[in-house]
Design a protein around this motif. Sequence first.
Motif, PDB file in Angstrom:
ATOM      1  N   ARG A 136       0.866  -1.178   0.000  1.00 43.28           N
ATOM      2  CA  ARG A 136       0.000   0.000   0.000  1.00 43.28           C
ATOM      3  C   ARG A 136       0.901   1.226   0.000  1.00 43.28           C
ATOM      4  NH1 ARG A 136      -5.244  -0.975   2.380  1.00 43.28           N
ATOM      5  NH2 ARG A 136      -5.367   1.278   2.663  1.00 43.28           N
ATOM      6  N   GLN A 166      -0.205   2.547   5.643  1.00 44.35           N
ATOM      7  CA  GLN A 166      -1.080   1.831   6.582  1.00 44.35           C
ATOM      8  C   GLN A 166      -0.813   0.329   6.535  1.00 44.35           C
ATOM      9  OE1 GLN A 166      -3.870   2.985   8.587  1.00 44.35           O
ATOM     10  NE2 GLN A 166      -2.998   5.024   8.199  1.00 44.35           N
ATOM     11  N   VAL A 200      -3.130  -2.850   6.976  1.00 44.06           N
ATOM     12  CA  VAL A 200      -4.522  -3.270   7.125  1.00 44.06           C
ATOM     13  C   VAL A 200      -4.509  -4.788   7.210  1.00 44.06           C
ATOM     14  CG1 VAL A 200      -6.834  -3.210   6.138  1.00 44.06           C
ATOM     15  CG2 VAL A 200      -5.284  -1.267   5.811  1.00 44.06           C
ATOM     16  N   SER A 255      -6.389  -8.509   8.289  1.00 40.72           N
ATOM     17  CA  SER A 255      -7.626  -9.248   8.556  1.00 40.72           C
ATOM     18  C   SER A 255      -7.293 -10.701   8.851  1.00 40.72           C
ATOM     19  CB  SER A 255      -8.552  -9.225   7.343  1.00 40.72           C
ATOM     20  OG  SER A 255      -8.743  -7.911   6.898  1.00 40.72           O
ATOM     21  N   ARG A 304     -10.873  -7.271  11.473  1.00 38.13           N
ATOM     22  CA  ARG A 304     -10.026  -6.428  10.633  1.00 38.13           C
ATOM     23  C   ARG A 304      -9.467  -5.303  11.486  1.00 38.13           C
ATOM     24  NH1 ARG A 304     -11.642  -2.503   6.041  1.00 38.13           N
ATOM     25  NH2 ARG A 304      -9.976  -2.803   4.500  1.00 38.13           N
ATOM     26  N   GLN A 305      -8.165  -5.070  11.396  1.00 36.39           N
ATOM     27  CA  GLN A 305      -7.503  -4.044  12.189  1.00 36.39           C
ATOM     28  C   GLN A 305      -6.634  -3.209  11.266  1.00 36.39           C
ATOM     29  OE1 GLN A 305      -7.546  -3.726  15.647  1.00 36.39           O
ATOM     30  NE2 GLN A 305      -9.043  -5.376  15.819  1.00 36.39           N
ATOM     31  N   HIS A 306      -6.460  -1.930  11.601  1.00 34.70           N
ATOM     32  CA  HIS A 306      -5.493  -1.169  10.823  1.00 34.70           C
ATOM     33  C   HIS A 306      -4.727  -0.196  11.706  1.00 34.70           C
ATOM     34  CE1 HIS A 306      -8.042   2.414  10.833  1.00 34.70           C
ATOM     35  NE2 HIS A 306      -9.024   1.538  10.805  1.00 34.70           N
ATOM     36  N   SER A 356      -3.445  -8.898  15.973  1.00 32.12           N
ATOM     37  CA  SER A 356      -2.754  -8.228  14.867  1.00 32.12           C
ATOM     38  C   SER A 356      -1.331  -7.818  15.252  1.00 32.12           C
ATOM     39  CB  SER A 356      -3.549  -7.018  14.384  1.00 32.12           C
ATOM     40  OG  SER A 356      -3.700  -6.090  15.440  1.00 32.12           O
ATOM     41  N   GLY A 383       3.541   0.360   3.651  1.00 30.67           N
ATOM     42  CA  GLY A 383       2.289  -0.226   4.116  1.00 30.67           C
ATOM     43  C   GLY A 383       1.973  -1.535   3.405  1.00 30.67           C
ATOM     44  N   THR A 391      -1.543  -4.499   2.809  1.00 39.24           N
ATOM     45  CA  THR A 391      -2.786  -5.174   3.171  1.00 39.24           C
ATOM     46  C   THR A 391      -2.435  -6.640   3.352  1.00 39.24           C
ATOM     47  OG1 THR A 391      -4.080  -3.648   1.816  1.00 39.24           O
ATOM     48  CG2 THR A 391      -5.139  -5.719   2.436  1.00 39.24           C
TER      49      THR A 391
END
Length: 381
Positions: free
Chosen positions: A59, A63, A65, A67, A74-76, A90, A109, A111
Amino acid sequence: MVDTAALRARFRSETGADPEGFWYGPGRVNLIGEHTDYNDGFVLPFALSQRAVVAASRRDDGQLVMSSLELDDRQHIALADLRPGTGGWSGYLAGVAWALQQAGHRVGGATLVLSSDVPLGAGLSSSAAIECAVVAAFVDLYGLDIAPMERARFAQRAENDYVGAPTGLLDQAASTLCSEGEGLFMDCRSLRTTPVPLDFASQSLELLVLDTKTPHSHVDGEYGARRASCEEAARILGLTSLRDVEDLSAALERLGDETLRRRVRHVITENERVVQTLELARSRRLEDLGPVLDASHASMRDDYEITVPTVDLAARTARAAGALGARMTGGGFGGCIIALVRLGAAEAVARAVERAFADAGHGPPEWFVATPSAGAGRLTG
Ligand code: ADP
Ligand code: MG
């Protein structure tokens, strides 16, 4: 088996695109060498076919992100906001990015969508599986040049320093460095590792892993107490660590305290059993491993006092049902046993333990036949 199609579907629903790739880290089982790691001793784990898999993409917004399919959560968090102790599941993923950043690696970052079939909290290292999968993902996504043992250390740092769980390097080294059909002999002082052939099936054997599902209690306190005893004994003996005991009976004589004596006897004889196991595996005489496993269990039960009644019952019943040998595996106070059995006999042995558990009023155990598998990497195809 982790369902990568489900992972891909979840990834697509979250991001609208396919992941750049899938990376995995396996769970592990320790064949032998319990509580030897923090005494600079020897261990011999192997990686399981059960693994954590992350579907991942970079990303550009800084961030993370994250899951989990199993937890449906889901956490970010922004990379810039990573702080040790930011708990929850997480942390095992975010901690990896934090450890890499701390060491000056340029990571951005990501995902990360996680799914794992490593039983959680059973002592098969579902935590290291996640960490090692995420290290592998970051290494590839951001083109990092990190040698295998260093990767394991980043995974360990995520667990020790970010999540805040004190563990040795055993789990992450196994999850990173193992190869299919092999175990990994590791000298915890030099960190030198040696691959060891573990072809159970070709020797007409199989290794049953049975989770007693006994809830761990007082684990942290007892673990700390065992470590402290070992340090105290080494201090009395004038040694850097118990690894350096050369003459066990002389050392036992010098230790006045009976508990310390028993703790030392476990550590030293367990190291010897790891070396015996290494030799048996190398000479493809795994059939003779049974008594070594039994002796390890007795030592953990009587000298190190880290087994519990259900675990003892499982090991004893497995033996009575025809296993060549059986021992608790993992840190103790619950968790799994392993049993070496003739090829095809695992189910009968597991059923015997199931019956013994039912008779004793315990809930049913879970079990599988372990396959020594490859360490963390990228999934292809
Ligand atoms: P073990 O490593 O023996 O399985 P740990 O307590 O070290 O036990 O690690 C278990 C923790 O790892 C869980 O409490 C959870 O935070 C995390 N974890 C394991 N599997 C998953 C998963 N599939 N999704 C999210 N978190 C997971
Ligand atoms: Mg763990």
